[in-house]
Design a protein around this motif. Sequence first.
Motif, PDB file in Angstrom:
ATOM      1  N   VAL A   1       0.881  -1.169   0.000  1.00  0.00           N
ATOM      2  CA  VAL A   1       0.000   0.000   0.000  1.00  0.00           C
ATOM      3  C   VAL A   1       0.915   1.214   0.000  1.00  0.00           C
ATOM      4  N   LEU A   2       1.005   1.878  -1.132  1.00  0.00           N
ATOM      5  CA  LEU A   2       1.966   2.972  -1.281  1.00  0.00           C
ATOM      6  C   LEU A   2       1.431   4.277  -0.715  1.00  0.00           C
ATOM      7  N   SER A   3       2.326   5.027  -0.084  1.00  0.00           N
ATOM      8  CA  SER A   3       2.020   6.408   0.254  1.00  0.00           C
ATOM      9  C   SER A   3       2.006   7.208  -1.042  1.00  0.00           C
ATOM     10  N   VAL A   4       1.067   8.160  -1.135  1.00  0.00           N
ATOM     11  CA  VAL A   4       0.984   9.007  -2.323  1.00  0.00           C
ATOM     12  C   VAL A   4       1.056  10.466  -1.902  1.00  0.00           C
ATOM     13  N   VAL A   5       1.478  11.311  -2.831  1.00  0.00           N
ATOM     14  CA  VAL A   5       1.568  12.746  -2.578  1.00  0.00           C
ATOM     15  C   VAL A   5       0.433  13.443  -3.307  1.00  0.00           C
ATOM     16  N   GLY A   6      -0.152  14.468  -2.651  1.00  0.00           N
ATOM     17  CA  GLY A   6      -1.244  15.197  -3.283  1.00  0.00           C
ATOM     18  C   GLY A   6      -1.434  16.565  -2.657  1.00  0.00           C
ATOM     19  N   PRO A   7      -2.201  17.438  -3.341  1.00  0.00           N
ATOM     20  CA  PRO A   7      -2.376  18.816  -2.889  1.00  0.00           C
ATOM     21  C   PRO A   7      -3.555  19.020  -1.934  1.00  0.00           C
ATOM     22  N   LEU A   8      -3.420  20.034  -1.079  1.00  0.00           N
ATOM     23  CA  LEU A   8      -4.495  20.571  -0.248  1.00  0.00           C
ATOM     24  C   LEU A   8      -4.595  22.056  -0.581  1.00  0.00           C
ATOM     25  N   ALA A   9      -5.809  22.599  -0.600  1.00  0.00           N
ATOM     26  CA  ALA A   9      -5.975  24.011  -0.910  1.00  0.00           C
ATOM     27  C   ALA A   9      -7.311  24.503  -0.371  1.00  0.00           C
ATOM     28  N   SER A  10      -7.481  25.815  -0.411  1.00  0.00           N
ATOM     29  CA  SER A  10      -8.703  26.427   0.118  1.00  0.00           C
ATOM     30  C   SER A  10      -9.861  26.360  -0.857  1.00  0.00           C
ATOM     31  N   SER A  11      -9.602  25.931  -2.104  1.00  0.00           N
ATOM     32  CA  SER A  11     -10.662  25.811  -3.102  1.00  0.00           C
ATOM     33  C   SER A  11     -10.398  24.590  -3.967  1.00  0.00           C
ATOM     34  N   ALA A  12     -11.473  24.078  -4.588  1.00  0.00           N
ATOM     35  CA  ALA A  12     -11.305  22.967  -5.527  1.00  0.00           C
ATOM     36  C   ALA A  12     -10.460  23.403  -6.715  1.00  0.00           C
ATOM     37  N   GLY A  13     -10.630  24.650  -7.144  1.00  0.00           N
ATOM     38  CA  GLY A  13      -9.823  25.167  -8.238  1.00  0.00           C
ATOM     39  C   GLY A  13      -8.346  25.193  -7.908  1.00  0.00           C
ATOM     40  N   GLY A  14      -8.021  25.492  -6.641  1.00  0.00           N
ATOM     41  CA  GLY A  14      -6.626  25.485  -6.213  1.00  0.00           C
ATOM     42  C   GLY A  14      -6.012  24.096  -6.278  1.00  0.00           C
TER      43      GLY A  14
END
Length: 559
Positions: free
Chosen positions: A278-291
């Motif tokens: 089960v691999l760790s993955v990298v992804g974004p967090l932001a204040s909007s879906a567009g971000g």
Amino acid sequence: MGSNGDTAWQELAAAKRGAILNSIPVKWRLDKIPTVDEQRNVTGAYIEQFLLPKEVEITKADAVGIVEKAASGAWSAVEIAEAFCHRASLSHQLVNCLHETFFDAALADAKELDDWFAEHGKPKGPLHGLPVSLKDQFHVKGVDTTMGYVGWIDTFQGQKGDPRSKTFESEMVRELRQLGAVLYCKTAVPHTLMCGETVNNIIEYTWNPKNRHLSCGGSSGGEGALIALGGSPGGFGTDIGGSIRIPSAFNGLFGLRPTSGRLPYEGMANSMDGQNSVLSVVGPLASSAGGVKLLTKAILSAEPWLHDPLVAEIPWRGDLEVKTKDLIASSKLSVGFLDHDGAVAPHPPLKRALGLLRDAVARSGNQVFDWQPPASSHPTINELVSKTWIYDGGADVRQDFARSGEPWAPQILDVWQERPQADAASIAATNRGLRACRKAYLDYWNGTAADVFVAPCAPFPAARPGRFDYIGYSSFVNGLDLPSVVVPVTTVEKGVDVVDASYQPVSELDKKIQSDYDPEIYDGAPVSLQIIGRRYQEEKLLAIAEWLEGELNKELLTS
């Protein structure tokens, strides 16, 4: 460890903690931090009282708005960077969310971007002038990566004298610079990374800025807290059991857990490196879906598959995004709703959020239905996922604690008790089990008309400190390796989200978690849900998230 050793790690941790605070310019330091009783929510108007009007204007913009202003020349990269360095400094003082600051380097990079813009009359890349924060797993040249371990201070992943500590950068860091982003801070994590709260012996505990009775989540908790405070418009975390989605949900943010192999992980620090079931993955967090979409699309434009051997060659697919929007517009989207996973019920605010989101989808003319996979599927998947985390019997993390002699936080103590290491046969059996679960879940999905389904990220809106006792609502997604996007839905209202006295718990664990819900304590906390899709359909999920963001905002305006 004797008293001398205890003193050594405590002094090292205290010195690092002090260094983080001392890196904040004196002009940005707060005279007093309010108690939680004096000020439960330190976001919005509270933190903005310490900023100049132009700084408020800049830091209230989402990532899309910031890039638009920078690309037009309306805002310089330097003034954007300085505003976010200031707000990040305030954020850390309020909730302990930073591990590293490198503001001088950020301002120098921003100046280079302004010089580029002046010379070429155009932005350097799709993220030109955008401040991006990073979870403290990313290597940035000249900056410590401690990952919350005292024994990693002034080392390269615990190795003293390793020259890479001064020069090495993770692949995504290189790409972000190439795309025009400004990197300026690294955010707090729980040591080991394997915890739904953010706690370590360096910065101690990171609080939820919207309700400081509660946790900001983990393990990308510093990211979640910083973005919620407006100290970052967007950043990157990682997720092996919920570590992007939990902080996104707890802090009222959008966050993407992509399919493994979609975004580059090359060159990052990690726990249990080499565990590939089960691999760790990298992804974004932001204040909007567009971000979130902007950050994802930008990284894919850098062709990360040319530099990370585990990344699939799948550029951003605008056609899938358009098809999804057409599907929604023609009222042909089908959304399943998981109200209970059979092990633990969601708290009352989450039940209300599920109803609100279901109503929003149905009101648009699109289809909704109950998501009811086979009863044993989620417990089985989660049991297999938990086995992968302890293949080495805890040897990796215990080694890193032993470097300094520091103790580990009680929130993670049970996970890392010494135990036998798994052998090849048992690892193979776990892998076969995961494959069988994925096939069974796929078969169930194919028997429905669902495009996506919705579920809580946790049974609570946010965990109370020391009470994150169930991770099953997030970790099953990792076991299935499905993409998921978090969408904020509402906030807890103590007069509405009352205790359900009629609910009958299905287990002792369920009973315990239900007893943790107190409307007075939870009042004002964000309430979020996750939208889960088929593998490698990130574009579809983000299009749905943007649509739902708009639908929920319309509902707020008319309510």
